[in-house]
Design a protein around this motif. Structure first.
Motif, PDB file in Angstrom:
ATOM      1  N   ALA A   4       0.827  -1.205   0.000  1.00 29.26           N
ATOM      2  CA  ALA A   4       0.000   0.000   0.000  1.00 29.26           C
ATOM      3  C   ALA A   4       0.863   1.257   0.000  1.00 29.26           C
ATOM      4  O   ALA A   4       0.526   2.244  -0.662  1.00 29.26           O
ATOM      5  CB  ALA A   4      -0.932  -0.014   1.207  1.00 29.26           C
ATOM      6  N   TYR A   5       1.970   1.245   0.733  1.00 29.29           N
ATOM      7  CA  TYR A   5       2.875   2.395   0.716  1.00 29.29           C
ATOM      8  C   TYR A   5       3.289   2.740  -0.707  1.00 29.29           C
ATOM      9  O   TYR A   5       3.367   3.908  -1.072  1.00 29.29           O
ATOM     10  CB  TYR A   5       4.146   2.119   1.529  1.00 29.29           C
ATOM     11  N   GLY A   6       3.542   1.727  -1.514  1.00 28.60           N
ATOM     12  CA  GLY A   6       3.983   1.975  -2.889  1.00 28.60           C
ATOM     13  C   GLY A   6       3.025   2.872  -3.647  1.00 28.60           C
ATOM     14  O   GLY A   6       3.430   3.842  -4.288  1.00 28.60           O
ATOM     15  N   GLY A   7       1.747   2.573  -3.567  1.00 23.21           N
ATOM     16  CA  GLY A   7       0.756   3.381  -4.283  1.00 23.21           C
ATOM     17  C   GLY A   7       0.649   4.792  -3.738  1.00 23.21           C
ATOM     18  O   GLY A   7       0.574   5.762  -4.486  1.00 23.21           O
ATOM     19  N   ILE A   8       0.655   4.913  -2.432  1.00 23.82           N
ATOM     20  CA  ILE A   8       0.525   6.228  -1.819  1.00 23.82           C
ATOM     21  C   ILE A   8       1.775   7.065  -2.067  1.00 23.82           C
ATOM     22  O   ILE A   8       1.701   8.263  -2.340  1.00 23.82           O
ATOM     23  CB  ILE A   8       0.198   6.083  -0.322  1.00 23.82           C
ATOM     24  N   PHE A   9       2.942   6.424  -2.042  1.00 24.30           N
ATOM     25  CA  PHE A   9       4.182   7.160  -2.268  1.00 24.30           C
ATOM     26  C   PHE A   9       4.285   7.691  -3.691  1.00 24.30           C
ATOM     27  O   PHE A   9       4.944   8.699  -3.925  1.00 24.30           O
ATOM     28  CB  PHE A   9       5.388   6.293  -1.951  1.00 24.30           C
ATOM     29  N   ILE A  10       3.668   7.018  -4.643  1.00 23.18           N
ATOM     30  CA  ILE A  10       3.688   7.531  -6.021  1.00 23.18           C
ATOM     31  C   ILE A  10       3.061   8.920  -6.061  1.00 23.18           C
ATOM     32  O   ILE A  10       3.642   9.857  -6.623  1.00 23.18           O
ATOM     33  CB  ILE A  10       2.968   6.566  -6.984  1.00 23.18           C
ATOM     34  N   ILE A  11       1.897   9.066  -5.460  1.00 23.56           N
ATOM     35  CA  ILE A  11       1.256  10.384  -5.439  1.00 23.56           C
ATOM     36  C   ILE A  11       2.099  11.372  -4.646  1.00 23.56           C
ATOM     37  O   ILE A  11       2.303  12.509  -5.071  1.00 23.56           O
ATOM     38  CB  ILE A  11      -0.170  10.296  -4.862  1.00 23.56           C
ATOM     39  N   MET A  12       2.605  10.947  -3.510  1.00 25.44           N
ATOM     40  CA  MET A  12       3.402  11.856  -2.692  1.00 25.44           C
ATOM     41  C   MET A  12       4.671  12.293  -3.408  1.00 25.44           C
ATOM     42  O   MET A  12       5.079  13.450  -3.303  1.00 25.44           O
ATOM     43  CB  MET A  12       3.732  11.207  -1.352  1.00 25.44           C
TER      44      MET A  12
END
Length: 109
Positions: free
Chosen positions: A64-72
């Motif tokens: 899940a971090y991977g997806g959120i970090f893309i936006i961040m």
């Protein structure tokens, strides 16, 4: 854990991960002082600690971090480096974060 607390932990971890990596990048690629690299390393260690505050399993949390970090990362690049995401960056980031939310927040049996 409420989803709001969980999401805020994702944001905090993202700031630590991206910020720490950015400091090291600046030190090694843009001739910033050595202490930038040290500070980046410390912030990256904090990222590893913050991630443990999530209550889900390790693999699910990091997926899940991977997806959120893309936006961040795109937001960071836009605000810090002056990089302007195009529509494909935005579409790809939205797809990734929707997938991340499905991974972490959908009810399990």
């Amino acid at each position: 854990m409420t989803w709001i607390k969980s999401f805020l932990l994702f944001i905090l971890a993202g700031i630590c991960e991206i910020g720490g990596g950015y400091l090291i990048w600046q030190w090694l690629k843009n001739d910033k002082p050595f202490w930038w690299g040290i500070a980046g390393g410390i912030v990256l260690v904090l990222y590893g600690v913050v991630a443990t505050w999530q209550t889900a399993d390790f693999g699910r949390v990091y997926a899940a971090y991977g997806g959120i970090f893309i936006i961040m990362a795109l937001i960071w690049a836009w605000n810090v480096d002056g990089f302007k995401p195009d529509k494909w960056d935005v579409i790809g980031a939205l797809i990734a974060v929707i997938g991340a939310c499905i991974i972490i927040y959908m009810p399990r049996k």
